[in-house]
Design a protein around this motif. Structure first.
Motif, PDB file in Angstrom:
ATOM      1  N   VAL A  45       3.089  -0.897  -2.394  1.00  0.00           N
ATOM      2  CA  VAL A  45       3.192  -0.571  -3.711  1.00  0.00           C
ATOM      3  C   VAL A  45       1.989   0.069  -4.156  1.00  0.00           C
ATOM      4  O   VAL A  45       1.149  -0.495  -5.177  1.00  0.00           O
ATOM      5  CB  VAL A  45       3.847  -1.572  -4.826  1.00  0.00           C
ATOM      6  N   GLY A  46       1.110   0.882  -3.536  1.00  0.00           N
ATOM      7  CA  GLY A  46       0.010   1.637  -3.800  1.00  0.00           C
ATOM      8  C   GLY A  46       0.345   2.983  -4.542  1.00  0.00           C
ATOM      9  O   GLY A  46       1.244   3.261  -5.197  1.00  0.00           O
ATOM     10  N   GLY A  47      -0.488   3.998  -4.047  1.00  0.00           N
ATOM     11  CA  GLY A  47      -0.241   5.623  -4.548  1.00  0.00           C
ATOM     12  C   GLY A  47       1.064   5.975  -4.436  1.00  0.00           C
ATOM     13  O   GLY A  47       1.416   6.666  -5.262  1.00  0.00           O
ATOM     14  N   LEU A  48       1.622   5.699  -3.444  1.00  0.00           N
ATOM     15  CA  LEU A  48       2.936   6.492  -3.050  1.00  0.00           C
ATOM     16  C   LEU A  48       4.128   5.300  -3.515  1.00  0.00           C
ATOM     17  O   LEU A  48       5.250   5.663  -4.142  1.00  0.00           O
ATOM     18  CB  LEU A  48       2.940   6.812  -1.675  1.00  0.00           C
ATOM     19  N   GLY A  49       3.917   4.103  -3.189  1.00  0.00           N
ATOM     20  CA  GLY A  49       4.953   3.079  -3.076  1.00  0.00           C
ATOM     21  C   GLY A  49       5.252   2.825  -4.570  1.00  0.00           C
ATOM     22  O   GLY A  49       6.454   2.498  -4.884  1.00  0.00           O
TER      23      GLY A  49
ATOM     24  N   PRO B  24       1.156  -7.606  -0.760  1.00  0.00           N
ATOM     25  CA  PRO B  24       0.648  -9.009  -0.696  1.00  0.00           C
ATOM     26  C   PRO B  24      -0.544  -9.117  -1.960  1.00  0.00           C
ATOM     27  O   PRO B  24      -0.902 -10.294  -2.339  1.00  0.00           O
ATOM     28  CB  PRO B  24      -0.450  -8.841   0.395  1.00  0.00           C
ATOM     29  N   LEU B  25      -0.880  -8.073  -2.749  1.00  0.00           N
ATOM     30  CA  LEU B  25      -1.601  -8.352  -4.025  1.00  0.00           C
ATOM     31  C   LEU B  25      -0.857  -8.562  -5.201  1.00  0.00           C
ATOM     32  O   LEU B  25       0.210  -7.910  -5.707  1.00  0.00           O
ATOM     33  CB  LEU B  25      -2.177  -6.581  -4.144  1.00  0.00           C
ATOM     34  N   PRO B  26      -1.249  -9.456  -5.971  1.00  0.00           N
ATOM     35  CA  PRO B  26      -0.627  -9.984  -7.054  1.00  0.00           C
ATOM     36  C   PRO B  26      -0.545  -8.846  -8.175  1.00  0.00           C
ATOM     37  O   PRO B  26       0.464  -8.729  -8.779  1.00  0.00           O
ATOM     38  CB  PRO B  26      -1.042 -10.996  -7.717  1.00  0.00           C
ATOM     39  N   GLU B  27      -1.502  -8.085  -8.210  1.00  0.00           N
ATOM     40  CA  GLU B  27      -1.490  -6.901  -9.194  1.00  0.00           C
ATOM     41  C   GLU B  27      -0.635  -5.836  -8.784  1.00  0.00           C
ATOM     42  O   GLU B  27      -0.058  -5.378  -9.803  1.00  0.00           O
ATOM     43  CB  GLU B  27      -3.072  -6.405  -9.094  1.00  0.00           C
ATOM     44  N   ALA B  28      -0.354  -5.708  -7.546  1.00  0.00           N
ATOM     45  CA  ALA B  28       0.439  -4.636  -7.311  1.00  0.00           C
ATOM     46  C   ALA B  28       1.978  -5.022  -7.328  1.00  0.00           C
ATOM     47  O   ALA B  28       2.828  -4.336  -7.983  1.00  0.00           O
ATOM     48  CB  ALA B  28       0.273  -4.507  -5.660  1.00  0.00           C
ATOM     49  N   ARG B  29       2.321  -6.462  -7.128  1.00  0.00           N
ATOM     50  CA  ARG B  29       3.565  -7.103  -7.410  1.00  0.00           C
ATOM     51  C   ARG B  29       4.105  -6.783  -8.865  1.00  0.00           C
ATOM     52  O   ARG B  29       5.019  -6.677  -9.383  1.00  0.00           O
ATOM     53  CB  ARG B  29       3.836  -8.284  -6.839  1.00  0.00           C
ATOM     54  N   LYS B  30       2.800  -7.227  -9.731  1.00  0.00           N
ATOM     55  CA  LYS B  30       2.976  -7.036 -11.349  1.00  0.00           C
ATOM     56  C   LYS B  30       3.304  -5.594 -11.680  1.00  0.00           C
ATOM     57  O   LYS B  30       4.204  -5.281 -12.483  1.00  0.00           O
ATOM     58  CB  LYS B  30       1.826  -7.490 -11.966  1.00  0.00           C
ATOM     59  N   ARG B  31       2.523  -4.746 -11.213  1.00  0.00           N
ATOM     60  CA  ARG B  31       2.789  -3.433 -11.289  1.00  0.00           C
ATOM     61  C   ARG B  31       4.143  -2.851 -10.987  1.00  0.00           C
ATOM     62  O   ARG B  31       4.814  -2.031 -11.556  1.00  0.00           O
ATOM     63  CB  ARG B  31       1.724  -2.361 -10.639  1.00  0.00           C
ATOM     64  N   ALA B  32       4.371  -3.387  -9.679  1.00  0.00           N
ATOM     65  CA  ALA B  32       6.002  -2.929  -9.326  1.00  0.00           C
ATOM     66  C   ALA B  32       6.908  -3.578 -10.245  1.00  0.00           C
ATOM     67  O   ALA B  32       7.910  -2.722 -10.759  1.00  0.00           O
ATOM     68  CB  ALA B  32       6.341  -3.560  -7.971  1.00  0.00           C
ATOM     69  N   LEU B  33       6.946  -4.628 -10.923  1.00  0.00           N
ATOM     70  CA  LEU B  33       8.034  -4.958 -11.944  1.00  0.00           C
ATOM     71  C   LEU B  33       7.731  -4.260 -13.207  1.00  0.00           C
ATOM     72  O   LEU B  33       8.863  -3.615 -13.661  1.00  0.00           O
ATOM     73  CB  LEU B  33       7.526  -6.613 -12.230  1.00  0.00           C
ATOM     74  N   ALA B  34       6.764  -3.673 -13.538  1.00  0.00           N
ATOM     75  CA  ALA B  34       6.450  -2.849 -14.593  1.00  0.00           C
ATOM     76  C   ALA B  34       7.017  -1.460 -14.424  1.00  0.00           C
ATOM     77  O   ALA B  34       7.528  -0.763 -15.309  1.00  0.00           O
ATOM     78  CB  ALA B  34       4.908  -2.836 -15.107  1.00  0.00           C
ATOM     79  N   PHE B  35       6.976  -0.848 -13.251  1.00  0.00           N
ATOM     80  CA  PHE B  35       7.439   0.267 -12.799  1.00  0.00           C
ATOM     81  C   PHE B  35       8.770   0.353 -12.691  1.00  0.00           C
ATOM     82  O   PHE B  35       9.510   1.306 -12.343  1.00  0.00           O
ATOM     83  CB  PHE B  35       6.774   0.757 -11.400  1.00  0.00           C
ATOM     84  N   GLY B  36       9.601  -0.899 -12.734  1.00  0.00           N
ATOM     85  CA  GLY B  36      10.965  -1.022 -12.689  1.00  0.00           C
ATOM     86  C   GLY B  36      11.717  -1.532 -11.396  1.00  0.00           C
ATOM     87  O   GLY B  36      13.199  -1.812 -11.098  1.00  0.00           O
ATOM     88  N   ALA B  37      10.803  -2.381 -10.763  1.00  0.00           N
ATOM     89  CA  ALA B  37      11.329  -3.274  -9.415  1.00  0.00           C
ATOM     90  C   ALA B  37      12.346  -4.462  -9.989  1.00  0.00           C
ATOM     91  O   ALA B  37      11.871  -4.912 -11.033  1.00  0.00           O
ATOM     92  CB  ALA B  37      10.434  -3.749  -8.680  1.00  0.00           C
ATOM     93  N   ASP B  38      13.232  -4.733  -9.382  1.00  0.00           N
ATOM     94  CA  ASP B  38      14.127  -6.019  -9.874  1.00  0.00           C
ATOM     95  C   ASP B  38      13.641  -7.130  -9.366  1.00  0.00           C
ATOM     96  O   ASP B  38      13.798  -8.263  -9.883  1.00  0.00           O
ATOM     97  CB  ASP B  38      15.579  -5.748  -9.442  1.00  0.00           C
TER      98      ASP B  38
END
Length: 333
Positions: free
Chosen positions: A162-166, A186-200
Motif C-alpha cells: 500500500v505504497g504510492g500505487l497500492g 508489513p508497515l503499520p502506518e501503511a495498513r492504517k492508511r489503507a483503512l483510511a483510503f477505504g480498505a475493509d
C-alpha cells in the motif's frame, strides 16, 4: 532554467542551470508547477532502471508533471497561454512508447516541452500537486483495475503493498465497487492508511493465518483478483494462496526475480491466472481527470510533502527512507 539532470552512464544526478527549451511545431512549452517523485526516478538514479530509447547520456527526470501553458509552438492552435494542464507520462514515437523523464526530458525543471497531443486540460479546482501524480501514481493502478484485471462490482480483491500505487488502488477499487477490499502491508502506518483510503480489512503479511483470514472475510471463497504492487516473490506466493477458483494474480510491482507457483497442479485445477501489467494509456488519464472534475475522487491525502526543485535529491532520499511513509512527494520548481 533549473533542471534535475541524470547522467545515465555515470548515474550522477544534479540540479543545474540549462538552457530553457523552445517548442517546435506541434509542441507546447509548459511552465512546470508541480512534479511527482516516484520510486522509478530513484531506480533510474541508482541504476536499477535504464532508458531504452534515450539518445545520449543525459536526461531531465520527471514523468509526473502539471503546469501552465507558457508558449505554443509554431502552428499549434489547440492550446493557449495560461491553460492549466497535466502532461501524459509518455508518447508514441514511430510505434514505440517513449517515457517522459526517461527516454526524453521530463518535468523536474522550471519548463518542459510536450507534444500538443500529450496535454490534458485540468479543472480549475484541481491543485497542481494532485494533478501531477495522476499520470502513473493514479493511472497505473486504475489501468490495472479496469483494463488488465477487469474488476467486477461486488467481487473480493486484495492489494499487496500500500505504497504510492497500492494506496490509490485501494481508493479506486472502491470507485468501481469491489467488495471487500483487503490490503496487505508489513508497515503499520501503511495498513492504517489503507483503512483510511477505504480498505475493509488490512493485514500484516507475516500473519501466519493470512490466507485463512482472507477466506473468512470473503465467505470462504477467496479473492477474485489479487494485485501485487510490491514486486516481491514471497508476496506472489501468498497472493496465489488467497485466490478463488478462476482468480487472477495481477503483477504491477516490478522485479527481475523469477515467478514461481509452488503448487502448479492446484493452480491449473482451479483455472487461475497470472497477468502482467505496466503503466497506463492516454484514456486512463483522461478518465481520471473527468472523475476528478465530477468530484468522484480526490487525491489531497496523497501529497506527503513538497520540496523546491533544488532539493530534489533530498526528496528522493526521503522517499527511499520511507520517512513519514509518503504516498507521493512533490517538487515545486
Amino acid at each position: 532554467m533549473l533542471a534535475g539532470r541524470l547522467n545515465v552512464k555515470t548515474r550522477t544526478f544534479s540540479v543545474e542551470e540549462v538552457p530553457t527549451p523552445r517548442p517546435g511545431p506541434d509542441e507546447v512549452l509548459v511552465k512546470v508547477e508541480a512534479a511527482g517523485v516516484c520510486l522509478s526516478d530513484a531506480h533510474l538514479i541508482d541504476g536499477t532502471l535504464t532508458p531504452l530509447y534515450l539518445p545520449g547520456d543525459t536526461v531531465t527526470l520527471g514523468h509526473e508533471v502539471s503546469g501552465v501553458v507558457a508558449e505554443p509552438g509554431p502552428g499549434t492552435t489547440r492550446w493557449r497561454p495560461g491553460q492549466r494542464v497535466l502532461l501524459q507520462a509518455g508518447e508514441d514515437r514511430g510505434g514505440a512508447v517513449w517515457t517522459r523523464g526517461v527516454d526524453y526530458d521530463g518535468g523536474w525543471a522550471e519548463y518542459a516541452v510536450a507534444h500538443e497531443s500529450t496535454l490534458v486540460e485540468l479543472p480549475d479546482d484541481l491543485p497542481f500537486e494532485q494533478a501531477a501524480i495522476i499520470p502513473d501514481a493514479v493511472s497505473t493502478p486504475w489501468a490495472a483495475i479496469t483494463t488488465t484485471a477487469r474488476v467486477e462490482p461486488g467481487r473480493p480483491v486484495g492489494v499487496w503493498g500500500v505504497g504510492g500505487l497500492g494506496a490509490h488502488a485501494v481508493q479506486l477499487l472502491r470507485v468501481v465497487g469491489a467488495a471487500p477490499v483487503i490490503a496487505v502491508d508489513p508497515l503499520p502506518e501503511a495498513r492504517k492508511r489503507a483503512l483510511a483510503f477505504g480498505a475493509d480489512l488490512a493485514l500484516d503479511p507475516d500473519e501466519l493465518e493470512l490466507p485463512a483470514l482472507v477466506r473468512a472475510e470473503t465467505g470462504g471463497a477467496g479473492l477474485a483478483v489479487a494485485f501485487d504492487f510490491a514486486g516481491v516473490p514471497a508476496v506472489r506466493e501468498q497472493a496465489v494462496a488467497c485466490l478463488d477458483r478462476g482468480g487472477k494474480l495481477v503483477l504491477v510491482g516490478l522485479t527481475d526475480r523469477p515467478l514461481t507457483i509452488s503448487d502448479g497442479t492446484a493452480f491449473s485445477y482451479f483455472q487461475q491466472q497470472v497477468l502482467g501489467h505496466y503503466g497506463s494509456s492516454e484514456e486512463h488519464v483522461a478518465q481520471l481527470v473527468e472523475l476528478v472534475r465530477r468530484h468522484r475522487v480526490e487525491f489531497s491525502r496523497s501529497v506527503g510533502g513538497t520540496f523546491p526543485l533544488a532539493e530534489a535529491q533530498e526528496a528522493v532520499d526521503r522517499l527511499l527512507r520511507k520517512e513519514g511513509n509518503p504516498v507521493r512527494l512533490i517538487l515545486k520548481p
